[in-house]
Scaffold this active site. Structure first.
Site, PDB file in Angstrom:
ATOM      1  N   ASP A   1      -8.001   4.126   1.870  1.00 32.82           N
ATOM      2  CA  ASP A   1      -7.064   4.322   2.978  1.00 32.82           C
ATOM      3  C   ASP A   1      -7.795   4.868   4.205  1.00 32.82           C
ATOM      4  O   ASP A   1      -8.379   5.943   4.146  1.00 32.82           O
ATOM      5  CB  ASP A   1      -5.977   5.301   2.546  1.00 32.82           C
ATOM      6  CG  ASP A   1      -4.795   5.349   3.485  1.00 32.82           C
ATOM      7  OD1 ASP A   1      -4.859   4.736   4.580  1.00 32.82           O
ATOM      8  OD2 ASP A   1      -3.787   5.980   3.124  1.00 32.82           O
TER       9      ASP A   1
ATOM     10  N   CYS B   1       0.866  -1.188   0.000  1.00 33.87           N
ATOM     11  CA  CYS B   1       0.000   0.000   0.000  1.00 33.87           C
ATOM     12  C   CYS B   1       0.900   1.235   0.000  1.00 33.87           C
ATOM     13  O   CYS B   1       2.056   1.151  -0.410  1.00 33.87           O
ATOM     14  CB  CYS B   1      -0.984  -0.018   1.173  1.00 33.87           C
ATOM     15  SG  CYS B   1      -0.238   0.183   2.803  1.00 33.87           S
ATOM     16  N   THR B   2       0.402   2.345   0.464  1.00 35.50           N
ATOM     17  CA  THR B   2       1.163   3.590   0.402  1.00 35.50           C
ATOM     18  C   THR B   2       2.209   3.672   1.514  1.00 35.50           C
ATOM     19  O   THR B   2       3.412   3.692   1.250  1.00 35.50           O
ATOM     20  CB  THR B   2       0.215   4.802   0.466  1.00 35.50           C
ATOM     21  OG1 THR B   2      -0.779   4.657  -0.551  1.00 35.50           O
ATOM     22  CG2 THR B   2       0.983   6.102   0.253  1.00 35.50           C
ATOM     23  N   GLY B   3       1.765   3.734   2.762  1.00 34.49           N
ATOM     24  CA  GLY B   3       2.690   3.951   3.870  1.00 34.49           C
ATOM     25  C   GLY B   3       3.033   2.722   4.682  1.00 34.49           C
ATOM     26  O   GLY B   3       3.860   2.778   5.583  1.00 34.49           O
ATOM     27  N   ASN B   4       2.349   1.593   4.417  1.00 35.82           N
ATOM     28  CA  ASN B   4       2.615   0.323   5.107  1.00 35.82           C
ATOM     29  C   ASN B   4       2.387   0.420   6.616  1.00 35.82           C
ATOM     30  O   ASN B   4       3.096  -0.172   7.407  1.00 35.82           O
ATOM     31  CB  ASN B   4       4.032  -0.174   4.782  1.00 35.82           C
ATOM     32  CG  ASN B   4       4.311  -1.604   5.205  1.00 35.82           C
ATOM     33  OD1 ASN B   4       5.373  -1.876   5.761  1.00 35.82           O
ATOM     34  ND2 ASN B   4       3.403  -2.523   4.973  1.00 35.82           N
ATOM     35  N   THR B   5       1.349   1.189   6.992  1.00 38.44           N
ATOM     36  CA  THR B   5       0.991   1.255   8.413  1.00 38.44           C
ATOM     37  C   THR B   5      -0.444   0.808   8.669  1.00 38.44           C
ATOM     38  O   THR B   5      -0.824   0.632   9.826  1.00 38.44           O
ATOM     39  CB  THR B   5       1.151   2.682   8.987  1.00 38.44           C
ATOM     40  OG1 THR B   5       0.307   3.571   8.257  1.00 38.44           O
ATOM     41  CG2 THR B   5       2.592   3.145   8.958  1.00 38.44           C
ATOM     42  N   CYS B   6      -1.248   0.651   7.634  1.00 34.80           N
ATOM     43  CA  CYS B   6      -2.666   0.300   7.830  1.00 34.80           C
ATOM     44  C   CYS B   6      -3.067  -0.901   6.976  1.00 34.80           C
ATOM     45  O   CYS B   6      -3.161  -2.018   7.468  1.00 34.80           O
ATOM     46  CB  CYS B   6      -3.578   1.480   7.468  1.00 34.80           C
ATOM     47  SG  CYS B   6      -3.210   3.034   8.294  1.00 34.80           S
ATOM     48  N   ARG B   7      -3.307  -0.653   5.689  1.00 38.19           N
ATOM     49  CA  ARG B   7      -3.926  -1.661   4.836  1.00 38.19           C
ATOM     50  C   ARG B   7      -3.033  -2.868   4.549  1.00 38.19           C
ATOM     51  O   ARG B   7      -3.463  -4.011   4.748  1.00 38.19           O
ATOM     52  CB  ARG B   7      -4.372  -1.025   3.515  1.00 38.19           C
ATOM     53  CG  ARG B   7      -5.478  -0.007   3.699  1.00 38.19           C
ATOM     54  CD  ARG B   7      -5.749   0.760   2.436  1.00 38.19           C
ATOM     55  NE  ARG B   7      -4.629   1.661   2.138  1.00 38.19           N
ATOM     56  CZ  ARG B   7      -4.550   2.416   1.057  1.00 38.19           C
ATOM     57  NH1 ARG B   7      -5.510   2.367   0.149  1.00 38.19           N
ATOM     58  NH2 ARG B   7      -3.522   3.219   0.872  1.00 38.19           N
TER      59      ARG B   7
END
Length: 162
Positions: free
Chosen positions: A128, A24-30
């Site tokens: 997101d 994903c974008t930041g690799n902290t959630c999805r």
């Protein structure tokens, strides 16, 4: 329930197996939630199939507290994660690279055209939830569960508690 420590130990033992990389974008959630769900419900340790995750723009942050709480709500306890960027090494190691959205998959193909044949996206773009409340993260997790079910079939390692 399965602890993250057990997953990391098993992943290390199976590092020569089939690794699915969620991005994903930041690799902290999805993508960390997709990694945790896959490893809890879809991994096949006998066949050495497991997941890892990375981000296009990760900065070394921990998994978001709301993502951790959402995972806990379905029985995935003590999942700890530090975000990391997609690397050439991860792309090479992965058997399949799954963008959380079609846009992530497109960005990966542009950045790593040599691995285009193993890059895909989830069947449904997952919005997101970053900065959202716990309900948004739980909704995101439900969408991830549904997308993984569509992509990999019915859950094999038990069912989510929620």
């Amino acid at each position: 329930m399965i602890a993250e420590v057990e997953l990391k130990k098993t992943n290390a033992e199976n590092k020569n197996g089939e690794m699915i990389l969620f991005v994903c974008t930041g690799n902290t959630c999805r993508s960390p939630m997709a990694e945790a769900v896959f490893n809890r419900f879809y991994a096949d340790w006998e066949k050495k199939r497991y997941a890892e995750s990375a981000g296009l723009f990760a900065d070394g942050s921990p998994i978001s507290a709301n993502a951790e709480n959402a995972l806990r709500s379905i029985g995935i306890e003590n999942f700890t994660h530090i975000s990391r960027n997609v690397t050439e090494e991860l792309m090479e190691k992965a058997s399949r690279v799954v963008g959380i959205t079609a846009s992530h998959a497109s960005s990966l193909i542009l950045a790593f055209p040599q691995y285009a044949s193993k890059i895909t996206s989830l069947p449904t773009d997952i919005p997101d939830p970053y900065g959202g409340d716990e309900k948004e993260y739980e909704g995101c997790l439900r969408m991830i569960l549904s997308a993984l079910r569509e992509m990999f079939g019915e859950i094999t390692g038990g069912s989510p508690e929620k």
